[in-house]
Design a protein around this motif. Structure first.
Motif, PDB file in Angstrom:
ATOM      1  N   LEU A  56      49.097  46.591  34.245  1.00  0.00           N
ATOM      2  CA  LEU A  56      47.698  46.358  33.610  1.00  0.00           C
ATOM      3  C   LEU A  56      46.604  47.225  34.356  1.00  0.00           C
ATOM      4  CD1 LEU A  56      48.152  42.649  32.693  1.00  0.00           C
ATOM      5  CD2 LEU A  56      48.158  44.581  31.071  1.00  0.00           C
ATOM      6  N   PRO A  74      50.906  49.393  30.798  1.00  0.00           N
ATOM      7  CA  PRO A  74      51.679  47.885  30.667  1.00  0.00           C
ATOM      8  C   PRO A  74      53.177  48.162  30.233  1.00  0.00           C
ATOM      9  CG  PRO A  74      49.474  48.259  29.521  1.00  0.00           C
ATOM     10  CD  PRO A  74      49.913  49.724  29.929  1.00  0.00           C
ATOM     11  N   LEU A  75      53.845  47.187  30.887  1.00  0.00           N
ATOM     12  CA  LEU A  75      55.381  47.299  30.817  1.00  0.00           C
ATOM     13  C   LEU A  75      55.871  46.923  29.683  1.00  0.00           C
ATOM     14  CD1 LEU A  75      56.422  46.138  34.433  1.00  0.00           C
ATOM     15  CD2 LEU A  75      56.466  48.399  33.403  1.00  0.00           C
ATOM     16  N   LYS A  76      55.031  46.174  28.674  1.00  0.00           N
ATOM     17  CA  LYS A  76      55.621  46.200  27.393  1.00  0.00           C
ATOM     18  C   LYS A  76      56.642  44.903  27.168  1.00  0.00           C
ATOM     19  CE  LYS A  76      53.885  50.292  25.493  1.00  0.00           C
ATOM     20  NZ  LYS A  76      54.207  51.529  24.796  1.00  0.00           N
ATOM     21  N   ILE A  77      57.099  44.427  28.257  1.00  0.00           N
ATOM     22  CA  ILE A  77      58.225  43.304  27.983  1.00  0.00           C
ATOM     23  C   ILE A  77      57.983  42.151  29.041  1.00  0.00           C
ATOM     24  CG2 ILE A  77      60.136  44.883  27.697  1.00  0.00           C
ATOM     25  CD1 ILE A  77      60.542  44.665  30.817  1.00  0.00           C
ATOM     26  N   VAL A  78      56.923  42.138  29.805  1.00  0.00           N
ATOM     27  CA  VAL A  78      57.057  41.177  30.949  1.00  0.00           C
ATOM     28  C   VAL A  78      56.469  39.980  30.266  1.00  0.00           C
ATOM     29  CG1 VAL A  78      55.641  40.678  33.226  1.00  0.00           C
ATOM     30  CG2 VAL A  78      56.202  42.937  32.451  1.00  0.00           C
ATOM     31  N   PRO A 100      54.458  35.876  21.435  1.00  0.00           N
ATOM     32  CA  PRO A 100      55.061  37.014  21.970  1.00  0.00           C
ATOM     33  C   PRO A 100      56.248  37.850  20.830  1.00  0.00           C
ATOM     34  CG  PRO A 100      54.967  35.596  23.534  1.00  0.00           C
ATOM     35  CD  PRO A 100      54.564  34.748  22.524  1.00  0.00           C
ATOM     36  N   VAL A 103      54.711  40.437  18.808  1.00  0.00           N
ATOM     37  CA  VAL A 103      54.093  41.364  19.418  1.00  0.00           C
ATOM     38  C   VAL A 103      54.817  42.343  19.989  1.00  0.00           C
ATOM     39  CG1 VAL A 103      52.445  42.285  21.188  1.00  0.00           C
ATOM     40  CG2 VAL A 103      51.816  40.277  19.571  1.00  0.00           C
ATOM     41  N   VAL A 104      56.017  41.806  20.494  1.00  0.00           N
ATOM     42  CA  VAL A 104      56.968  42.615  21.148  1.00  0.00           C
ATOM     43  C   VAL A 104      57.793  43.337  20.615  1.00  0.00           C
ATOM     44  CG1 VAL A 104      58.783  40.877  21.958  1.00  0.00           C
ATOM     45  CG2 VAL A 104      57.997  42.651  23.763  1.00  0.00           C
ATOM     46  N   GLU A 105      58.203  44.496  20.899  1.00  0.00           N
ATOM     47  CA  GLU A 105      59.371  45.233  20.148  1.00  0.00           C
ATOM     48  C   GLU A 105      60.692  44.774  20.922  1.00  0.00           C
ATOM     49  OE1 GLU A 105      58.822  47.189  17.847  1.00  0.00           O
ATOM     50  OE2 GLU A 105      57.232  48.243  18.166  1.00  0.00           O
ATOM     51  N   HIS A 158      60.674  35.773  24.705  1.00  0.00           N
ATOM     52  CA  HIS A 158      61.324  36.894  24.369  1.00  0.00           C
ATOM     53  C   HIS A 158      62.312  37.476  25.255  1.00  0.00           C
ATOM     54  CE1 HIS A 158      57.870  37.546  26.873  1.00  0.00           C
ATOM     55  NE2 HIS A 158      58.237  38.733  27.126  1.00  0.00           N
TER      56      HIS A 158
ATOM     57  N   GLU B 152      45.582  39.783  28.953  1.00  0.00           N
ATOM     58  CA  GLU B 152      46.746  40.318  29.876  1.00  0.00           C
ATOM     59  C   GLU B 152      48.412  39.846  29.301  1.00  0.00           C
ATOM     60  OE1 GLU B 152      46.061  39.463  33.864  1.00  0.00           O
ATOM     61  OE2 GLU B 152      44.035  40.202  33.905  1.00  0.00           O
ATOM     62  N   VAL B 153      48.340  38.656  28.889  1.00  0.00           N
ATOM     63  CA  VAL B 153      49.457  38.201  28.142  1.00  0.00           C
ATOM     64  C   VAL B 153      50.106  39.254  27.287  1.00  0.00           C
ATOM     65  CG1 VAL B 153      50.750  36.351  26.761  1.00  0.00           C
ATOM     66  CG2 VAL B 153      49.585  35.831  28.769  1.00  0.00           C
ATOM     67  N   LEU B 154      49.134  39.437  26.331  1.00  0.00           N
ATOM     68  CA  LEU B 154      49.504  40.574  25.135  1.00  0.00           C
ATOM     69  C   LEU B 154      49.631  41.846  25.569  1.00  0.00           C
ATOM     70  CD1 LEU B 154      47.119  38.758  22.421  1.00  0.00           C
ATOM     71  CD2 LEU B 154      49.632  38.505  22.518  1.00  0.00           C
ATOM     72  N   ARG B 155      48.794  42.402  26.251  1.00  0.00           N
ATOM     73  CA  ARG B 155      48.957  43.807  26.702  1.00  0.00           C
ATOM     74  C   ARG B 155      50.191  43.960  27.511  1.00  0.00           C
ATOM     75  NH1 ARG B 155      44.285  45.668  30.058  1.00  0.00           N
ATOM     76  NH2 ARG B 155      45.347  47.484  30.143  1.00  0.00           N
ATOM     77  N   SER B 156      50.541  43.029  28.467  1.00  0.00           N
ATOM     78  CA  SER B 156      51.773  42.964  29.174  1.00  0.00           C
ATOM     79  C   SER B 156      53.179  43.206  28.183  1.00  0.00           C
ATOM     80  CB  SER B 156      51.923  42.031  30.315  1.00  0.00           C
ATOM     81  OG  SER B 156      52.058  40.899  29.677  1.00  0.00           O
ATOM     82  N   LEU B 157      52.880  42.726  26.928  1.00  0.00           N
ATOM     83  CA  LEU B 157      53.820  42.753  25.984  1.00  0.00           C
ATOM     84  C   LEU B 157      53.894  43.896  25.126  1.00  0.00           C
ATOM     85  CD1 LEU B 157      53.621  39.247  24.634  1.00  0.00           C
ATOM     86  CD2 LEU B 157      55.661  39.904  26.061  1.00  0.00           C
ATOM     87  N   GLY B 158      53.174  45.081  25.555  1.00  0.00           N
ATOM     88  CA  GLY B 158      52.815  46.161  24.853  1.00  0.00           C
ATOM     89  C   GLY B 158      52.056  45.866  23.457  1.00  0.00           C
ATOM     90  N   ALA B 159      51.173  44.978  23.291  1.00  0.00           N
ATOM     91  CA  ALA B 159      50.368  44.824  22.329  1.00  0.00           C
ATOM     92  C   ALA B 159      49.294  46.048  22.008  1.00  0.00           C
ATOM     93  CB  ALA B 159      49.482  43.495  22.397  1.00  0.00           C
ATOM     94  N   ASP B 163      46.319  44.795  17.433  1.00  0.00           N
ATOM     95  CA  ASP B 163      47.327  43.513  17.467  1.00  0.00           C
ATOM     96  C   ASP B 163      46.309  42.579  18.124  1.00  0.00           C
ATOM     97  OD1 ASP B 163      49.501  44.740  16.688  1.00  0.00           O
ATOM     98  OD2 ASP B 163      50.323  45.454  18.496  1.00  0.00           O
ATOM     99  N   LYS B 167      45.718  39.241  16.146  1.00  0.00           N
ATOM    100  CA  LYS B 167      46.279  37.937  16.626  1.00  0.00           C
ATOM    101  C   LYS B 167      45.387  36.879  17.206  1.00  0.00           C
ATOM    102  CE  LYS B 167      50.491  39.105  15.395  1.00  0.00           C
ATOM    103  NZ  LYS B 167      51.061  38.514  14.173  1.00  0.00           N
TER     104      LYS B 167
END
Ligand SMILES: Nc1ncnc2c1ncn2[C@@H]1O[C@H](COP(=O)(O)OP(=O)(O)OP(=O)(O)O)[C@@H](O)[C@H]1O
Ligand SMILES: [Mg+2]
Lengths: 263, 262
Positions: A56, A74-78, A100, A103-105, A158, B152-159, B163, B167
């Motif tokens: 981040l 951003p790692l996109k999975i955390v 989550p 939002v998450v793939e 997730h 941060e929660v959402l961005r760390s999920l790739g939002a 989004d 949301k």
């Protein structure tokens, strides 16, 4: 699956070169499925360390990599949870936990189709943290401790490889906090994700972690690393054993040294 | 559910009745001339006597107000989301918006007349111009004050930013939005009536101007009462919609306090 983390001599500065240096030449490495804790005086850069790991916030210098790949965004999975559970008040508790997956793939594309299945996951997870049957309540109808449990579920729904926790239990009363240590330990032992836990509570760090990093006052450097080899699962009785108490004292000494060095 | 005759229901009626009684008694006691301050009875007399033209003109005012207000909602919401979501846009536009809001809208009406002539259009535009600002400010505030942890929660999920806006940002801004509507609707009335008194040949503002130039002061006051009444009705409608859609914001009783720029 879980993730490996490696940070080499990384610095983080808010406002770029010449800005506020929050972390200086911090190095640590976490193995797959390990549980590490980070402790240190207030404002020393612990939360900043988590931002570095999650991508981040970029490092000023040094290397940060997760699963062997350099972190560039951003790692996109955390999964993340904080001291403040920040639930969305217009959603029910279970809808908050499901967020989550929207939002998450790859779940976001399947969310509509697999909605019932996902709700099942969320209900099961709520059950393991002791919130069975509370899914349809509004979050503001839950106590602070219950909201924090729900926020843990949201961080895990997730099935992330990496869980980053920033003082998640700091606002709770001692009994609830100690109960949630057990809950978190059980979840971790079951799913074996990698955890980085930031905390002020040294007993919490020793109870939960495989290894504890002590960070100096700002700019944060890692001044001490301590392996905790107490047997798992640890129970509340463990915290009264001499080995446990000794470890806590040792860490406390390091922190007070760090604070004196700053004063 | 409130009881039919609970204190909360009766209080506003009693306050209103007291206001009228004090007004009536003062006018009689001090023997005030009718062309200075007509009594409530004279005012309601005029209201009944001129019911036809009042109704006709009130409808015109209501129409221009609602049209201007609807445009303000659409424009204010979109601009508020944009300004709230982008720090750059916020910095770029905020001084302009403040400056624009500081301009007295009466001063704008002659320009509108120059462009659009006398009639409905300047009134609609004035209603719009005066009422969009609190909507922009409130929606922008609701979005910009999103908890950093949640981002941060959402961005760390790739939002993506969109989004997060969809949301969290927009749902979170809804109570601010509805709170601003209650202010905006009453401001829209002010705008319509201002424009009508300067540049229209119908509407309550126009009616009042005509009445006062022929010294029919009770009719002027009847016009004021009608505007106040319409304002209250529109406010209540906005409040009911607000409660319907963002009941979560008041968390079961304790009224949420939201910023209300304007
Ligand atoms: N977004 C930011 N912009 C500028 N400075 C920041 C920002 N976040 C943190 N800082 C500064 O960086 C330093 C480290 O902050 P950080 O939040 O990492 O500390 P911390 O160890 O988590 O503290 P605490 O234990 O009190 O939570 C502090 O001096 C803080 O003021
Ligand atoms: Mg912190």
């Amino acid at each position: 699956m879980s993730a490996t983390i490696s940070i080499e001599e990384a610095s983080l500065s808010y406002g770029g070169e010449g800005g506020l240096l929050a972390l200086a030449d911090a190095s640590l490495s976490v193995d797959r499925g390990e549980f590490v804790a980070v402790v240190g005086p207030s404002g020393c850069g612990k939360s900043s360390l988590l931002k570095l790991v999650s991508g981040l916030y970029p490092a000023l210098k040094g290397r940060v990599s997760v699963n062997g790949e350099a972190v560039t965004g951003p790692l996109k999975i955390v999964g993340m949870a904080f001291q403040n559970p920040v639930m969305l008040p217009w959603r029910t508790t279970i809808e908050n936990v499901l967020l989550p997956l929207e939002v998450v793939e790859p779940h976001r594309g399947q969310f509509r189709r697999r909605r019932a299945e996902y709700r099942g996951w969320a209900e099961a997870l709520l059950g393991t943290v002791g919130l069975a049957g509370f899914g349809d309540k509004n979050p503001w109808e839950l106590s602070g401790g219950m909201q924090q449990r729900a926020s843990l579920c949201r961080a895990l729904i997730h099935k992330p490889d990496l869980l980053l926790l920033d003082e998640p239990f700091a606002a709770l009363d001692a009994f609830t906090r100690e109960e949630l240590w057990g809950v978190l330990q059980d979840l971790w032992q079951e799913h074996k994700f990698t955890v980085v836990l930031v905390t002020h509570d040294l007993r919490e760090a020793v109870y939960l972690a495989d290894r504890v990093y002590v960070v100096s006052s700002r700019p944060g450097r890692i001044i001490h690393t301590r392996d905790v080899s107490l047997a798992r699962p640890r129970r509340l009785e463990t915290t009264f054993e001499p080995g446990f108490v000794e470890l806590v004292h040792e860490l406390r000494d390091h922190i007070s040294q760090a604070r004196q060095a700053a004063a | 559910m409130k009881k039919l005759f609970s204190k909360a229901v009766l209080a506003p009626w009693i306050a209103t009745i007291i206001l009228f009684v004090v007004w009536e008694v003062s006018v009689r006691a001090f023997d005030v001339e009718e062309f200075i301050l007509p009594s409530p009875t004279a005012t309601f007399g005029a209201l009944i006597e001129f019911w036809g033209p009042i109704w006709h003109n009130a409808f015109q005012t209501l129409f221009t107000t609602v049209v201007g207000f609807l445009i303000a909602i659409a424009f204010g919401f979109v601009l508020g989301v944009a300004v709230g979501a982008s720090a750059l846009l916020y910095q770029a536009l905020y001084p302009l918006l403040i400056g624009f809001n500081s301009i007295p809208k009466v001063a704008v009406v002659p320009i509108l007349v120059l462009w659009f002539g006398i009639g409905t259009v300047p009134a609609i535009i004035t209603a719009f111009l005066i009422s969009f600002f609190p909507i922009v400010v409130n929606v922008a505030t609701g979005i910009a004050t999103l908890e950093p942890e949640l981002q941060e929660v959402l961005r760390s999920l790739g939002a993506r930013r969109l989004d997060i806006l969809r949301k969290v940002g927009i749902p979170r801004a809804m109570p601010y939005f509805f709170a601003s509507l209650k202010i905006a609707i009453t401001l829209a009335f002010v705008g319509s009536v201002i424009a009508e008194t300067v540049a229209a040949n119908s509407g309550i503002g126009h009616l009042m101007l005509q009445a006062s130039s022929s010294f029919r002061v009770p009719l002027v006051f009847a016009g004021l009462i009608v505007i106040a009444f319409l304002g209250i009705v529109m406010y209540v409608i906005a409040a009911v919609i607000e409660r319907r859609f963002t009941g979560w914001a008041t968390r079961g009783g304790a009224a949420g306090e939201y910023a209300t720029g304007g």
